[in-house]
Scaffold this motif. Structure first.
Motif, PDB file in Angstrom:
ATOM      1  N   MET A   1      34.443  68.633  39.616  1.00 24.35           N
ATOM      2  CA  MET A   1      33.327  68.192  40.418  1.00 24.35           C
ATOM      3  C   MET A   1      33.589  66.766  40.874  1.00 24.35           C
ATOM      4  SD  MET A   1      30.119  69.771  38.276  1.00 24.35           S
ATOM      5  CE  MET A   1      30.907  69.555  36.696  1.00 24.35           C
ATOM      6  N   ARG A   2      33.145  66.501  42.099  1.00 22.11           N
ATOM      7  CA  ARG A   2      33.246  65.155  42.651  1.00 22.11           C
ATOM      8  C   ARG A   2      31.831  64.631  42.882  1.00 22.11           C
ATOM      9  NH1 ARG A   2      36.246  68.224  45.847  1.00 22.11           N
ATOM     10  NH2 ARG A   2      34.957  67.790  47.669  1.00 22.11           N
ATOM     11  N   PHE A   3      31.579  63.399  42.437  1.00 23.19           N
ATOM     12  CA  PHE A   3      30.275  62.772  42.536  1.00 23.19           C
ATOM     13  C   PHE A   3      30.360  61.622  43.533  1.00 23.19           C
ATOM     14  CE2 PHE A   3      30.753  64.681  38.417  1.00 23.19           C
ATOM     15  CZ  PHE A   3      29.523  65.244  38.141  1.00 23.19           C
ATOM     16  N   ALA A   4      29.359  61.518  44.421  1.00 20.94           N
ATOM     17  CA  ALA A   4      29.333  60.412  45.383  1.00 20.94           C
ATOM     18  C   ALA A   4      27.915  59.863  45.480  1.00 20.94           C
ATOM     19  CB  ALA A   4      29.807  60.885  46.761  1.00 20.94           C
ATOM     20  N   GLU A   5      27.805  58.556  45.359  1.00 25.86           N
ATOM     21  CA  GLU A   5      26.513  57.892  45.491  1.00 25.86           C
ATOM     22  C   GLU A   5      26.025  58.019  46.933  1.00 25.86           C
ATOM     23  OE1 GLU A   5      24.955  56.515  42.856  1.00 25.86           O
ATOM     24  OE2 GLU A   5      26.656  56.955  41.553  1.00 25.86           O
ATOM     25  N   THR A   6      24.720  58.012  47.114  1.00 22.04           N
ATOM     26  CA  THR A   6      24.116  58.009  48.445  1.00 22.04           C
ATOM     27  C   THR A   6      23.452  56.650  48.664  1.00 22.04           C
ATOM     28  OG1 THR A   6      21.943  58.794  47.730  1.00 22.04           O
ATOM     29  CG2 THR A   6      23.629  60.483  48.205  1.00 22.04           C
ATOM     30  N   ALA A   7      22.705  56.515  49.736  1.00 21.64           N
ATOM     31  CA  ALA A   7      22.001  55.278  50.049  1.00 21.64           C
ATOM     32  C   ALA A   7      20.813  55.034  49.120  1.00 21.64           C
ATOM     33  CB  ALA A   7      21.524  55.305  51.502  1.00 21.64           C
ATOM     34  N   ILE A   8      20.438  56.023  48.315  1.00 26.18           N
ATOM     35  CA  ILE A   8      19.310  55.900  47.388  1.00 26.18           C
ATOM     36  C   ILE A   8      19.855  55.804  45.969  1.00 26.18           C
ATOM     37  CG2 ILE A   8      17.187  56.981  46.519  1.00 26.18           C
ATOM     38  CD1 ILE A   8      17.074  56.131  49.489  1.00 26.18           C
ATOM     39  N   VAL A   9      19.427  54.780  45.250  1.00 21.93           N
ATOM     40  CA  VAL A   9      19.871  54.574  43.876  1.00 21.93           C
ATOM     41  C   VAL A   9      19.595  55.818  43.041  1.00 21.93           C
ATOM     42  CG1 VAL A   9      19.498  53.219  41.783  1.00 21.93           C
ATOM     43  CG2 VAL A   9      19.517  52.084  44.011  1.00 21.93           C
ATOM     44  N   GLY A  10      20.629  56.369  42.414  1.00 17.59           N
ATOM     45  CA  GLY A  10      20.486  57.516  41.527  1.00 17.59           C
ATOM     46  C   GLY A  10      20.574  58.873  42.195  1.00 17.59           C
ATOM     47  N   VAL A  11      20.515  58.931  43.514  1.00 15.76           N
ATOM     48  CA  VAL A  11      20.673  60.200  44.236  1.00 15.76           C
ATOM     49  C   VAL A  11      22.162  60.360  44.528  1.00 15.76           C
ATOM     50  CG1 VAL A  11      20.105  61.549  46.293  1.00 15.76           C
ATOM     51  CG2 VAL A  11      18.357  60.085  45.233  1.00 15.76           C
ATOM     52  N   VAL A  12      22.727  61.488  44.099  1.00 15.10           N
ATOM     53  CA  VAL A  12      24.176  61.684  44.120  1.00 15.10           C
ATOM     54  C   VAL A  12      24.497  63.045  44.728  1.00 15.10           C
ATOM     55  CG1 VAL A  12      26.208  61.883  42.617  1.00 15.10           C
ATOM     56  CG2 VAL A  12      24.378  60.297  42.020  1.00 15.10           C
ATOM     57  N   THR A  13      25.504  63.085  45.594  1.00 12.60           N
ATOM     58  CA  THR A  13      26.013  64.388  46.024  1.00 12.60           C
ATOM     59  C   THR A  13      27.042  64.838  44.993  1.00 12.60           C
ATOM     60  OG1 THR A  13      27.748  63.430  47.421  1.00 12.60           O
ATOM     61  CG2 THR A  13      25.652  64.001  48.492  1.00 12.60           C
ATOM     62  N   VAL A  14      27.052  66.144  44.751  1.00 11.77           N
ATOM     63  CA  VAL A  14      27.971  66.741  43.790  1.00 11.77           C
ATOM     64  C   VAL A  14      28.715  67.857  44.522  1.00 11.77           C
ATOM     65  CG1 VAL A  14      28.199  67.902  41.567  1.00 11.77           C
ATOM     66  CG2 VAL A  14      26.334  66.236  41.918  1.00 11.77           C
ATOM     67  N   ASP A  15      30.015  67.657  44.683  1.00 18.43           N
ATOM     68  CA  ASP A  15      30.841  68.651  45.363  1.00 18.43           C
ATOM     69  C   ASP A  15      31.654  69.424  44.340  1.00 18.43           C
ATOM     70  OD1 ASP A  15      30.391  68.330  48.285  1.00 18.43           O
ATOM     71  OD2 ASP A  15      30.982  66.275  47.830  1.00 18.43           O
ATOM     72  N   ILE A  16      31.746  70.709  44.574  1.00 19.81           N
ATOM     73  CA  ILE A  16      32.534  71.562  43.684  1.00 19.81           C
ATOM     74  C   ILE A  16      34.010  71.444  44.045  1.00 19.81           C
ATOM     75  CG2 ILE A  16      30.645  73.178  43.248  1.00 19.81           C
ATOM     76  CD1 ILE A  16      31.961  75.095  45.262  1.00 19.81           C
ATOM     77  N   GLU A  17      34.856  71.805  43.098  1.00 18.99           N
ATOM     78  CA  GLU A  17      36.299  71.844  43.318  1.00 18.99           C
ATOM     79  C   GLU A  17      36.775  73.241  42.939  1.00 18.99           C
ATOM     80  OE1 GLU A  17      37.214  68.355  40.867  1.00 18.99           O
ATOM     81  OE2 GLU A  17      37.828  67.360  42.730  1.00 18.99           O
ATOM     82  N   PRO A  18      36.654  74.187  43.879  1.00 20.13           N
ATOM     83  CA  PRO A  18      36.989  75.572  43.540  1.00 20.13           C
ATOM     84  C   PRO A  18      38.484  75.762  43.296  1.00 20.13           C
ATOM     85  CG  PRO A  18      36.369  75.378  45.856  1.00 20.13           C
ATOM     86  CD  PRO A  18      36.191  74.024  45.242  1.00 20.13           C
ATOM     87  N   HIS A  19      38.773  76.632  42.363  1.00 21.18           N
ATOM     88  CA  HIS A  19      40.141  77.080  42.101  1.00 21.18           C
ATOM     89  C   HIS A  19      40.267  78.429  42.793  1.00 21.18           C
ATOM     90  CE1 HIS A  19      40.795  73.856  39.245  1.00 21.18           C
ATOM     91  NE2 HIS A  19      39.572  74.094  38.809  1.00 21.18           N
ATOM     92  N   GLU A  20      41.232  78.519  43.706  1.00 22.16           N
ATOM     93  CA  GLU A  20      41.359  79.726  44.516  1.00 22.16           C
ATOM     94  C   GLU A  20      42.687  80.423  44.242  1.00 22.16           C
ATOM     95  OE1 GLU A  20      40.398  79.095  48.653  1.00 22.16           O
ATOM     96  OE2 GLU A  20      38.947  77.536  48.117  1.00 22.16           O
ATOM     97  N   ASP A  21      42.621  81.742  44.305  1.00 23.81           N
ATOM     98  CA  ASP A  21      43.828  82.561  44.263  1.00 23.81           C
ATOM     99  C   ASP A  21      43.531  83.853  45.017  1.00 23.81           C
ATOM    100  OD1 ASP A  21      42.459  84.280  42.493  1.00 23.81           O
ATOM    101  OD2 ASP A  21      43.431  83.453  40.717  1.00 23.81           O
ATOM    102  N   GLU A  22      44.403  84.850  44.866  1.00 22.49           N
ATOM    103  CA  GLU A  22      44.229  86.092  45.628  1.00 22.49           C
ATOM    104  C   GLU A  22      42.934  86.830  45.294  1.00 22.49           C
ATOM    105  OE1 GLU A  22      46.491  86.791  41.909  1.00 22.49           O
ATOM    106  OE2 GLU A  22      46.796  85.424  43.585  1.00 22.49           O
ATOM    107  N   ARG A  23      42.316  86.529  44.162  1.00 17.38           N
ATOM    108  CA  ARG A  23      41.057  87.190  43.779  1.00 17.38           C
ATOM    109  C   ARG A  23      39.846  86.567  44.446  1.00 17.38           C
ATOM    110  NH1 ARG A  23      41.471  85.914  37.657  1.00 17.38           N
ATOM    111  NH2 ARG A  23      42.195  84.023  38.689  1.00 17.38           N
ATOM    112  N   GLY A  24      39.986  85.304  44.896  1.00 18.24           N
ATOM    113  CA  GLY A  24      38.859  84.564  45.456  1.00 18.24           C
ATOM    114  C   GLY A  24      38.827  83.167  44.883  1.00 18.24           C
ATOM    115  N   ALA A  25      37.631  82.715  44.489  1.00 16.06           N
ATOM    116  CA  ALA A  25      37.496  81.345  44.004  1.00 16.06           C
ATOM    117  C   ALA A  25      36.572  81.296  42.788  1.00 16.06           C
ATOM    118  CB  ALA A  25      36.950  80.450  45.106  1.00 16.06           C
TER     119      ALA A  25
END
Length: 176
Positions: A1-25
């Motif tokens: 997971m990747r966390f990024a601060e926003t313009a509001i203190v304590g509000v954070v975007t959380v991006d997933i880091e999918p692992h992908e292969d021939e089955r999907g993610a």
């Protein structure tokens, strides 16, 4: 997971880091240790789903005041939405400011919203489902909100809502 601060203190975007292969993610959506290591401890005790069949549905701006404040991790698990966090914490350096993020099932991005910050969203596609992970558990009878179009906040929604509840449309102007 990747966390990024926003313009509001304590509000954070959380991006997933999918692992992908021939089955999907496969991707982690929440891990208490990862959140704590990123400086945002969050251990949800309740999970809820908001189903929204129509594009242009607005829900918000909701919060639970202290001592029943809630932190939320919000993500679209189907469809796409314009998600807004509004700082209502009087002592905060970002008091009365808002930030937004587009959340979609395709991106997997989530928004972490701390206690004292109001939350709302506008669906951008039909059949948008929103998953909430919440701490502490919801306390009925302590709900509060501010109006989505209150001029005190000037939230720049991408469109006017087509569907909104009477309660959400009827919140008075903010007096803080």
């Amino acid at each position: 997971m990747r966390f990024a601060e926003t313009a509001i203190v304590g509000v954070v975007t959380v991006d997933i880091e999918p692992h992908e292969d021939e089955r999907g993610a496969f991707a982690r959506l929440h891990c208490p240790e990862a959140f704590a290591a990123a400086g945002h401890p969050f251990v949800p005790v309740q999970t809820s789903l908001s189903r929204n069949p129509h594009s242009g549905t607005l829900r918000g701006m909701h919060y639970q005041p202290a001592p029943h404040g809630e932190a939320k991790l919000v993500r679209a698990v189907r469809g796409r939405m314009f998600d807004v966090a509004l700082d209502l914490r009087p002592g905060s350096p970002t008091y009365r400011r808002w930030t937004s993020a587009e959340l979609s099932a395709d991106s997997g991005r989530a928004l972490l919203i701390p206690e004292g910050v109001a939350h709302g969203f506008l669906t951008l596609e039909p059949d948008t489902d929103v998953l909430y992970q919440i701490t502490p558990a919801f306390q009925p009878g302590h709900e509060a909100g501010v109006r989505w179009d209150d001029p005190a906040f000037a939230i720049a929604w991408p469109a006017a809502p087509r569907i909104i509840s009477g309660r959400d449309a009827g919140y008075p102007d903010h007096q803080g």
